[in-house]
Design an enzyme around this catalytic site. Structure first.
Site, PDB file in Angstrom:
ATOM      1  N   SER A  36     -19.054  84.969  69.240  1.00 17.04           N
ATOM      2  CA  SER A  36     -18.744  86.086  70.138  1.00 17.04           C
ATOM      3  C   SER A  36     -19.627  87.313  69.882  1.00 17.04           C
ATOM      4  O   SER A  36     -20.846  87.213  69.966  1.00 17.04           O
ATOM      5  CB  SER A  36     -17.245  86.402  70.003  1.00 17.04           C
ATOM      6  OG  SER A  36     -16.814  87.231  71.026  1.00 17.04           O
ATOM      7  N   ASP A 230     -15.421  79.508  79.567  1.00 18.83           N
ATOM      8  CA  ASP A 230     -15.374  80.873  79.008  1.00 18.83           C
ATOM      9  C   ASP A 230     -15.972  81.857  80.013  1.00 18.83           C
ATOM     10  O   ASP A 230     -17.152  81.748  80.343  1.00 18.83           O
ATOM     11  CB  ASP A 230     -16.153  80.908  77.687  1.00 18.83           C
ATOM     12  CG  ASP A 230     -16.195  82.304  77.077  1.00 18.83           C
ATOM     13  OD1 ASP A 230     -15.327  83.133  77.420  1.00 18.83           O
ATOM     14  OD2 ASP A 230     -17.091  82.555  76.244  1.00 18.83           O
ATOM     15  N   HIS A 286     -13.542  80.543  75.281  1.00 17.85           N
ATOM     16  CA  HIS A 286     -14.265  81.372  74.324  1.00 17.85           C
ATOM     17  C   HIS A 286     -14.055  80.869  72.889  1.00 17.85           C
ATOM     18  O   HIS A 286     -14.987  80.816  72.105  1.00 17.85           O
ATOM     19  CB  HIS A 286     -13.772  82.815  74.478  1.00 17.85           C
ATOM     20  CG  HIS A 286     -14.624  83.828  73.816  1.00 17.85           C
ATOM     21  ND1 HIS A 286     -15.950  83.997  74.147  1.00 17.85           N
ATOM     22  CD2 HIS A 286     -14.356  84.731  72.839  1.00 17.85           C
ATOM     23  CE1 HIS A 286     -16.455  84.970  73.395  1.00 17.85           C
ATOM     24  NE2 HIS A 286     -15.514  85.424  72.600  1.00 17.85           N
TER      25      HIS A 286
END
Ligand SMILES: *[C@@H]1O[C@H](CO)[C@@H](O)[C@H](O)[C@H]1NC(C)=O
Ligand SMILES: *[C@@H]1O[C@H](CO)[C@@H](O)[C@H](O)[C@H]1NC(C)=O
Ligand SMILES: *[C@@H]1O[C@H](CO)[C@@H](O)[C@H](O)[C@H]1NC(C)=O
Length: 313
Positions: A36, A230, A286
């Site tokens: 991330s 995501d 994600h």
């Protein structure tokens, strides 16, 4: 006061000090990894490790490469790619997509407020997507105050109680009093689109594409993984900046399997000593490893096992 650059510098300094104190790990192959927002930090630290070796810094680090999952890489490309992703996943219509592209001139992130046609289109986009879970478009949208029955118990709470447990801290040799409360996410610092610098943190690295680019000239193995559901940092933007590195394609987009089932798609770029493997994991959001643990391990294990140093020694 901290910042993206300082976090990266401190990570490098920590790594060097840690290796000095733990020399038995010096010969181990080293990969730097993160998920991330660490897409902003990992390439910077990795490049610093290569440059440190090239400058002759001691100890020499046995760096082999890096891996990033669901990365934020470029604050324009990644956020901007959400529109195309929303279109591909049928969250917005062809008409809304085409009109928004035209009225906003391809920029849906840092928009001109006086362009009302664009603002109106973006409102229509927002109406279609604000009820969707950005972490995984197939999952329910949950609300902290009124969790829907379909929402799983928050893993955050478990992690927070674990990290704040005195016995855990003792076992990890955490020095008492350095930090009072551990939080999985510190909302003061946590980055969201449009957030400005605060007195405590500066988001001073806008893009790490240039760092990735500099790493293509090193002896470096790279693995990038995206969950194809995501919407936080869609695979659409990730594919776009990877292509912009201009490394020759060795193996084009093709399916990969686990238990004879297609688990996602894979492509590989390569040039002298450098490889970049890009993998999508079908159905993952994600939190790739949380959503598809078996498929994620298969990819990472296969990637590590494929490297030449294993047969060198
Ligand atoms: C999105 O879905 C994930 C996985 O079920 C969940 O953990 C998360 O809380 C959801 N996020 C939001 C904002 O609802
Ligand atoms: C969150 O970050 C801010 C800014 O660095 C800091 O002042 C605060 O103490 C942090 N919160 C916790 C609970 O650590
Ligand atoms: C960030 O700063 C700009 C310019 O000062 C301001 O217009 C904007 O509203 C701020 N954004 C947030 C999320 O506070």
């Amino acid at each position: 006061m901290s910042s993206d650059s300082l976090v990266s510098l401190h990570s490098y300094q920590f790594l060097m000090k840690w290796l000095v104190e733990n020399p038995k790990f010096l010969n181990n192959p080293l990969y730097i990894t993160g998920i991330s927002y660490m897409g902003i930090v990992v390439p910077v630290v990795t490049l610093e490790v290569y440059k440190g070796n090239e400058r002759g810094n001691k100890p020499q680090v046995n760096i082999k490469g890096y891996s990033i999952v669901s990365p934020l890489t470029d604050r324009f490309i990644d956020f901007n790619s959400r529109l195309e992703f929303q279109h591909r996943l049928a969250l917005i219509s062809d008409e809304i997509y085409e009109s928004t592209k035209q009225t906003c001139h391809g920029n849906y992130v840092y928009t001109d407020p006086s362009n009302t046609l664009c603002s109106n289109d973006l409102e229509r986009v927002d109406e279609c997507t604000s009820g969707i879970n950005y972490s995984n478009v197939l999952e329910p949208l949950c609300d902290d105050i009124n969790p829907a029955p379909a929402c799983p118990a928050a893993t955050k709470i478990v992690l927070d109680s674990w990290a704040n447990d005195k016995d855990v801290q003792k076992a990890l040799h955490v020095r008492e009093g350095t930090i009072e409360i551990w939080e999985k996410t510190n909302e003061t610092i946590h980055y969201t689109l449009g957030k400005n610098d605060s007195a405590s943190y500066s988001y001073d690295i806008f893009s790490t594409i240039d760092h990735h680019k500099q790493l293509t000239t090193r002896n470096c193995q790279v693995l990038i993984i995206s969950g194809d559901h995501d919407m936080t940092f869609p695979y659409v933007g990730t594919e776009q900046w990877i292509a912009s590195l201009n490394v020759p394609l060795e193996s084009p987009w093709k399916p990969w399997l686990v238990d004879s089932q297609v688990s996602g798609y894979k492509m590989k770029y390569a040039k002298q000593g450098y490889t970049l493997t890009y993998v999508t994991i079908k159905g993952a959001g994600h939190a790739v490893a949380l959503n598809r643990p078996k498929e994620a391990s298969a990819i990472v294990d296969g990637w590590l096992a494929s490297h030449a140093y294993l047969s060198d020694s």
